[in-house]
Design an enzyme around this catalytic site. Sequence first.
Site, PDB file in Angstrom:
ATOM      1  N   ASP A 106     -14.166  -5.837  19.598  1.00 51.69           N
ATOM      2  CA  ASP A 106     -15.543  -5.895  19.103  1.00 51.69           C
ATOM      3  C   ASP A 106     -15.441  -6.126  17.602  1.00 51.69           C
ATOM      4  O   ASP A 106     -15.184  -5.187  16.849  1.00 51.69           O
ATOM      5  CB  ASP A 106     -16.259  -4.579  19.412  1.00 51.69           C
ATOM      6  CG  ASP A 106     -17.713  -4.609  18.963  1.00 51.69           C
ATOM      7  OD1 ASP A 106     -18.325  -5.687  18.981  1.00 51.69           O
ATOM      8  OD2 ASP A 106     -18.239  -3.544  18.581  1.00 51.69           O
ATOM      9  N   GLU A 144     -15.938 -10.523  21.403  1.00 45.47           N
ATOM     10  CA  GLU A 144     -17.391 -10.710  21.491  1.00 45.47           C
ATOM     11  C   GLU A 144     -17.777 -12.010  20.816  1.00 45.47           C
ATOM     12  O   GLU A 144     -17.339 -12.310  19.711  1.00 45.47           O
ATOM     13  CB  GLU A 144     -18.133  -9.534  20.833  1.00 45.47           C
ATOM     14  CG  GLU A 144     -19.633  -9.635  21.057  1.00 45.47           C
ATOM     15  CD  GLU A 144     -20.394  -8.463  20.462  1.00 45.47           C
ATOM     16  OE1 GLU A 144     -20.208  -7.337  20.948  1.00 45.47           O
ATOM     17  OE2 GLU A 144     -21.184  -8.696  19.528  1.00 45.47           O
ATOM     18  N   ASP A 163     -18.247   1.073  18.568  1.00 49.49           N
ATOM     19  CA  ASP A 163     -17.432  -0.152  18.527  1.00 49.49           C
ATOM     20  C   ASP A 163     -16.235  -0.049  19.469  1.00 49.49           C
ATOM     21  O   ASP A 163     -15.818  -1.040  20.066  1.00 49.49           O
ATOM     22  CB  ASP A 163     -16.925  -0.412  17.097  1.00 49.49           C
ATOM     23  CG  ASP A 163     -18.016  -0.242  16.075  1.00 49.49           C
ATOM     24  OD1 ASP A 163     -18.552  -1.238  15.606  1.00 49.49           O
ATOM     25  OD2 ASP A 163     -18.348   0.922  15.767  1.00 49.49           O
TER      26      ASP A 163
END
Lengths: 177, 177
Positions: A7, A68, A141
């Site tokens: 992330d 991501e 996260d």
Amino acid sequence: MRVLGVDPGLTRCGVGVVEGIPGRPLTMLGVGVVRTPADAETADRLVAIERGIDEWLDAHRPECVAVERVFSQHNVRTVMGTAQASAVAMLCAARRGLPVALHTPSEVKAAVTGTGRADKAQVGAMVTRLLRLDAPPKPADAADALALAICHIWRAPAQNRLQQAVAVHRAMKGRTA
Amino acid sequence: MRVLGVDPGLTRCGVGVVEGIPGRPLTMLGVGVVRTPADAETADRLVAIERGIDEWLDAHRPECVAVERVFSQHNVRTVMGTAQASAVAMLCAARRGLPVALHTPSEVKAAVTGTGRADKAQVGAMVTRLLRLDAPPKPADAADALALAICHIWRAPAQNRLQQAVAVHRAMKGRTA
């Protein structure tokens, strides 16, 4: 399949390693956050993220890295840093010959909660349940990085079929051109 | 001072090396473009850009790298790729311990043409004149990379004084905290 989920972020870059195959219980092999100081120069922060991601790749030897997908519609102040951190993660993986998969936040939410509009708490709860953890990983996260890895393990078979179809299509186009 | 200017982009990453000091004629040592195929995976394109930038750093051994500062207000379709390519350029430089300077497009235009609203042709014409070239470097990304390097050579003395002032201020704050 062993997947490192990332992330991306300049201040906190969530990382999580999950192993498994679709339809079988998943195993978490590691979770953490690569942090860089907000008052450091951007270039030095990118070097620190590179070092951190490389350490995770060395320690866990994943077969694939799921990152991501960053959209520019997001918060204008943070999106550039997110794009830069994601570039470093992709670079570290591709340099080793590892396939890199990008998943949108809504694909990830839909994969682990059933809805693309789930909130952080719902994603954290499902990650905890799917990986049989005692508590949701903190910070968010870190949980998001695990959700990315889970999403990739579950979506990869369909994605691979799609990529094969595209490759066949391109090859046929090349033959008739 | 020898500076590598980088106009970041995934498809065309302009690179140019200029040597000189403020108030003296400047010398171009090299100019070019690192290209990556538009149909390749983003991760592989970032690896190709890393390889290209590293080759330029090896060949010319600049003391500093000047990269265009990317803004998210730009074209939404291309800004993510630009941010990612700029991250790779910054990473390559910082990994070698080279200082990285970011300059906005209007700072660069103002430095070489006297106005921050100059167009591509005007920037190309001034780069040609300042470096005593026979013709404007093509494509525009290559000319922009040279303009970035020139901008940095001319602005660096002021920037260094500012950074020293900030460092002194921080050190004094630390002493009284």
